[in-house]
Design a protein around this motif. Sequence first.
Motif, PDB file in Angstrom:
ATOM      1  N   VAL A 157      -1.007  81.246  81.179  1.00  0.00           N
ATOM      2  CA  VAL A 157      -0.645  79.882  80.826  1.00  0.00           C
ATOM      3  C   VAL A 157       0.843  79.700  81.099  1.00  0.00           C
ATOM      4  N   ALA A 158       1.170  78.715  81.900  1.00  0.00           N
ATOM      5  CA  ALA A 158       2.575  78.442  82.189  1.00  0.00           C
ATOM      6  C   ALA A 158       3.206  77.776  80.962  1.00  0.00           C
ATOM      7  N   LEU A 159       4.289  78.346  80.480  1.00  0.00           N
ATOM      8  CA  LEU A 159       4.968  77.774  79.336  1.00  0.00           C
ATOM      9  C   LEU A 159       5.873  76.626  79.742  1.00  0.00           C
ATOM     10  N   SER A 160       6.276  76.612  81.003  1.00  0.00           N
ATOM     11  CA  SER A 160       7.093  75.513  81.496  1.00  0.00           C
ATOM     12  C   SER A 160       6.960  75.418  83.005  1.00  0.00           C
ATOM     13  N   VAL A 161       7.313  74.269  83.519  1.00  0.00           N
ATOM     14  CA  VAL A 161       7.397  74.052  84.955  1.00  0.00           C
ATOM     15  C   VAL A 161       8.856  73.740  85.232  1.00  0.00           C
ATOM     16  N   ARG A 162       9.481  74.528  86.087  1.00  0.00           N
ATOM     17  CA  ARG A 162      10.903  74.330  86.384  1.00  0.00           C
ATOM     18  C   ARG A 162      11.111  73.104  87.268  1.00  0.00           C
ATOM     19  N   CYS A 163      12.148  72.369  86.957  1.00  0.00           N
ATOM     20  CA  CYS A 163      12.526  71.206  87.751  1.00  0.00           C
ATOM     21  C   CYS A 163      12.989  71.672  89.137  1.00  0.00           C
ATOM     22  N   PRO A 164      12.437  71.114  90.216  1.00  0.00           N
ATOM     23  CA  PRO A 164      12.883  71.526  91.552  1.00  0.00           C
ATOM     24  C   PRO A 164      14.265  70.985  91.907  1.00  0.00           C
ATOM     25  N   GLN A 165      14.796  70.039  91.111  1.00  0.00           N
ATOM     26  CA  GLN A 165      16.116  69.474  91.384  1.00  0.00           C
ATOM     27  C   GLN A 165      17.235  70.321  90.763  1.00  0.00           C
ATOM     28  N   ALA A 208       0.613  66.668  89.740  1.00  0.00           N
ATOM     29  CA  ALA A 208       0.870  65.963  88.481  1.00  0.00           C
ATOM     30  C   ALA A 208       2.285  65.390  88.550  1.00  0.00           C
ATOM     31  N   LEU A 209       2.537  64.315  87.823  1.00  0.00           N
ATOM     32  CA  LEU A 209       3.872  63.720  87.755  1.00  0.00           C
ATOM     33  C   LEU A 209       4.570  64.251  86.516  1.00  0.00           C
ATOM     34  N   ARG A 210       5.750  64.824  86.697  1.00  0.00           N
ATOM     35  CA  ARG A 210       6.533  65.384  85.594  1.00  0.00           C
ATOM     36  C   ARG A 210       7.934  64.787  85.612  1.00  0.00           C
ATOM     37  N   GLN A 211       8.664  65.018  84.514  1.00  0.00           N
ATOM     38  CA  GLN A 211      10.059  64.574  84.432  1.00  0.00           C
ATOM     39  C   GLN A 211      10.878  65.681  83.788  1.00  0.00           C
ATOM     40  N   CYS A 212      12.073  65.868  84.292  1.00  0.00           N
ATOM     41  CA  CYS A 212      13.005  66.848  83.735  1.00  0.00           C
ATOM     42  C   CYS A 212      13.714  66.235  82.537  1.00  0.00           C
ATOM     43  N   GLU A 213      13.778  66.975  81.446  1.00  0.00           N
ATOM     44  CA  GLU A 213      14.464  66.509  80.233  1.00  0.00           C
ATOM     45  C   GLU A 213      15.988  66.608  80.380  1.00  0.00           C
ATOM     46  N   ASP A 214      16.478  67.433  81.321  1.00  0.00           N
ATOM     47  CA  ASP A 214      17.925  67.599  81.488  1.00  0.00           C
ATOM     48  C   ASP A 214      18.509  66.629  82.516  1.00  0.00           C
ATOM     49  N   CYS A 215      18.019  66.661  83.750  1.00  0.00           N
ATOM     50  CA  CYS A 215      18.583  65.764  84.767  1.00  0.00           C
ATOM     51  C   CYS A 215      17.858  64.417  84.806  1.00  0.00           C
ATOM     52  N   GLY A 224      16.484  73.035  88.278  1.00  0.00           N
ATOM     53  CA  GLY A 224      16.020  74.350  87.839  1.00  0.00           C
ATOM     54  C   GLY A 224      15.731  74.466  86.352  1.00  0.00           C
ATOM     55  N   SER A 225      15.900  73.408  85.606  1.00  0.00           N
ATOM     56  CA  SER A 225      15.678  73.458  84.160  1.00  0.00           C
ATOM     57  C   SER A 225      14.197  73.677  83.854  1.00  0.00           C
ATOM     58  N   PRO A 226      13.905  74.517  82.857  1.00  0.00           N
ATOM     59  CA  PRO A 226      12.519  74.677  82.427  1.00  0.00           C
ATOM     60  C   PRO A 226      12.079  73.584  81.450  1.00  0.00           C
ATOM     61  N   ARG A 227      13.021  72.724  81.040  1.00  0.00           N
ATOM     62  CA  ARG A 227      12.718  71.666  80.065  1.00  0.00           C
ATOM     63  C   ARG A 227      12.162  70.438  80.785  1.00  0.00           C
ATOM     64  N   THR A 228      10.864  70.475  81.074  1.00  0.00           N
ATOM     65  CA  THR A 228      10.197  69.363  81.749  1.00  0.00           C
ATOM     66  C   THR A 228       8.956  68.972  80.957  1.00  0.00           C
ATOM     67  N   ARG A 229       8.471  67.767  81.230  1.00  0.00           N
ATOM     68  CA  ARG A 229       7.259  67.307  80.553  1.00  0.00           C
ATOM     69  C   ARG A 229       6.380  66.566  81.552  1.00  0.00           C
ATOM     70  N   GLU A 230       5.092  66.611  81.280  1.00  0.00           N
ATOM     71  CA  GLU A 230       4.140  65.910  82.130  1.00  0.00           C
ATOM     72  C   GLU A 230       4.094  64.435  81.751  1.00  0.00           C
ATOM     73  N   LEU A 231       4.265  63.569  82.747  1.00  0.00           N
ATOM     74  CA  LEU A 231       4.161  62.130  82.531  1.00  0.00           C
ATOM     75  C   LEU A 231       2.746  61.640  82.819  1.00  0.00           C
TER      76      LEU A 231
END
Length: 145
Positions: A101-109, A128-135, A111-118
């Motif tokens: 189970v992936a605990l996070s998906v890293r932002c390709p912009q 899937a469409l995701r958004q980075c919580e940092d950038c 590199g932050s692991p703090r992302t969420r599925e939109l």
Amino acid sequence: MPDPEVPVLTIADLGVLRAVEEDGGRLRVTVTPTYSGCPAMDAIRDDVVRALAAEGFGDVEVVTVLSPAWTTAWMSDEGRRKLAAYGIAPPQRRADGPVLVALSVRCPQCGSPRTRELARFGSTSCKALRQCEDCREPFDHFKDH
């Protein structure tokens, strides 16, 4: 030959191209879609026939095989690198055995692991469409399966 939905990948990078066999001057190309209802399969078939005709192969058969079902394990490491460079988070590399189970998906912009599925479905059904919580940038994630 580029994938019509993700043009930075070839159908070989994606693992959609399963086999090419020659029998008495006839080429049989076997492909497996990422999803059984993938709308790109007609375009892939036409592109394969057109590319091989340009190379002098007039008798080409493109066969779509649904079993075994396509899996992200068939995607090449080069394909995963190309996705990340293009701004799409690649699927995780899996070994045979238990599904991790992936605990996070890293932002390709950034590199932050703090992302969420939109949204479970992004620009195509295999992403899937995701958004980075940092950038705060939205991005596609090629779903693991």
